[in-house]
Design a protein around this motif. Structure first.
Motif, PDB file in Angstrom:
ATOM      1  N   ASP A   1       0.862  -1.332  -0.013  1.00 35.49           N
ATOM      2  CA  ASP A   1       0.045   0.150   0.052  1.00 35.49           C
ATOM      3  C   ASP A   1       0.789   1.049  -0.237  1.00 35.49           C
ATOM      4  O   ASP A   1       0.371   2.513  -0.267  1.00 35.49           O
ATOM      5  N   GLY A   2       2.048   1.003   0.090  1.00 34.52           N
ATOM      6  CA  GLY A   2       3.187   2.476   0.044  1.00 34.52           C
ATOM      7  C   GLY A   2       3.118   3.058   1.362  1.00 34.52           C
ATOM      8  O   GLY A   2       4.069   3.899   1.507  1.00 34.52           O
ATOM      9  N   GLY A   3       2.696   2.447   2.564  1.00 32.99           N
ATOM     10  CA  GLY A   3       3.137   3.062   3.817  1.00 32.99           C
ATOM     11  C   GLY A   3       4.252   2.779   4.311  1.00 32.99           C
ATOM     12  O   GLY A   3       4.696   3.291   5.545  1.00 32.99           O
ATOM     13  N   GLY A   4       5.224   1.729   3.816  1.00 28.82           N
ATOM     14  CA  GLY A   4       6.616   1.338   4.247  1.00 28.82           C
ATOM     15  C   GLY A   4       6.468   0.368   5.109  1.00 28.82           C
ATOM     16  O   GLY A   4       5.116   0.042   5.647  1.00 28.82           O
ATOM     17  N   VAL A   5       7.463  -0.274   5.523  1.00 23.76           N
ATOM     18  CA  VAL A   5       7.264  -1.350   6.476  1.00 23.76           C
ATOM     19  C   VAL A   5       8.657  -1.448   7.604  1.00 23.76           C
ATOM     20  O   VAL A   5       9.790  -1.046   7.209  1.00 23.76           O
ATOM     21  N   LEU A   6       8.234  -1.357   8.841  1.00 26.19           N
ATOM     22  CA  LEU A   6       9.018  -1.249   9.953  1.00 26.19           C
ATOM     23  C   LEU A   6       9.341  -2.743  10.367  1.00 26.19           C
ATOM     24  O   LEU A   6       8.715  -3.681  10.757  1.00 26.19           O
ATOM     25  N   VAL A   7      10.737  -3.153  10.337  1.00 29.06           N
ATOM     26  CA  VAL A   7      10.952  -4.645  10.915  1.00 29.06           C
ATOM     27  C   VAL A   7      11.913  -4.376  12.152  1.00 29.06           C
ATOM     28  O   VAL A   7      12.645  -3.393  12.356  1.00 29.06           O
ATOM     29  N   LEU A   8      11.429  -5.127  13.031  1.00 25.96           N
ATOM     30  CA  LEU A   8      11.828  -4.973  14.274  1.00 25.96           C
ATOM     31  C   LEU A   8      12.675  -6.405  14.856  1.00 25.96           C
ATOM     32  O   LEU A   8      11.839  -7.487  14.381  1.00 25.96           O
ATOM     33  N   THR A   9      13.973  -6.198  15.254  1.00 23.26           N
ATOM     34  CA  THR A   9      14.491  -7.296  15.543  1.00 23.26           C
ATOM     35  C   THR A   9      14.989  -7.278  17.042  1.00 23.26           C
ATOM     36  O   THR A   9      15.018  -6.165  17.353  1.00 23.26           O
ATOM     37  N   ASP A  10      15.723  -8.368  17.618  1.00 19.71           N
ATOM     38  CA  ASP A  10      16.363  -8.208  18.778  1.00 19.71           C
ATOM     39  C   ASP A  10      17.582  -7.890  19.131  1.00 19.71           C
ATOM     40  O   ASP A  10      18.045  -6.963  19.623  1.00 19.71           O
TER      41      ASP A  10
END
Length: 132
Positions: free
Chosen positions: A58-67
């Motif tokens: 949808d074009g909103g971007g993606v935040l990837v969370l890692t430890d």
């Protein structure tokens, strides 16, 4: 809306999402990848890329969370983000996932990716306190 992908050591991702659901109710547009001790980055990264591409449609971007920076899940996350960016998806990675970081990311994901990332980072930092 910013999509969220969690890539962490098993079973942390599923547990974190369950905790967030307990606090916030039903949560959509989140993918979890619990990485096993013997998982190989080359084998797991394609599924993470696929979720980033799906959530970033949808074009909103993606935040990837890692430890943990430098650990296998973080290496998979970094590899997946680079691949997704090469395919035109706006995405970013934050390491050091904790519950306040995830709750902030979910609460503010209606903002831009950059704003969501900064709110999540602030939540993660502000959520670490000495309590005695």
């Amino acid at each position: 809306m910013t999509g969220i992908v969690i890539v962490v050591h098993t079973p942390l991702g599923s547990a974190m999402l369950d905790c967030a659901g307990h606090v916030m109710g039903k949560i959509d547009n989140v993918a979890v990848h619990d990485i096993q001790a013997d998982d190989m980055p080359d084998a797991r990264a394609p599924a993470v890329v696929a979720d980033i591409l799906r959530l970033g449609r949808d074009g909103g971007g993606v935040l990837v969370l890692t430890d943990l920076v430098g650990a296998t899940p973080a290496n998979i996350a970094k590899r997946a983000v680079l691949e997704a960016q090469a395919q035109g998806v706006q995405c970013a990675v934050l390491a050091g996932l904790n519950t306040p970081m995830l709750l902030r990311a979910l609460t503010y994901r209606n903002l831009s990716l950059a704003e969501t990332r900064e709110k999540a980072l602030a939540g993660g930092v502000q959520g670490v306190l000495r309590v005695d």
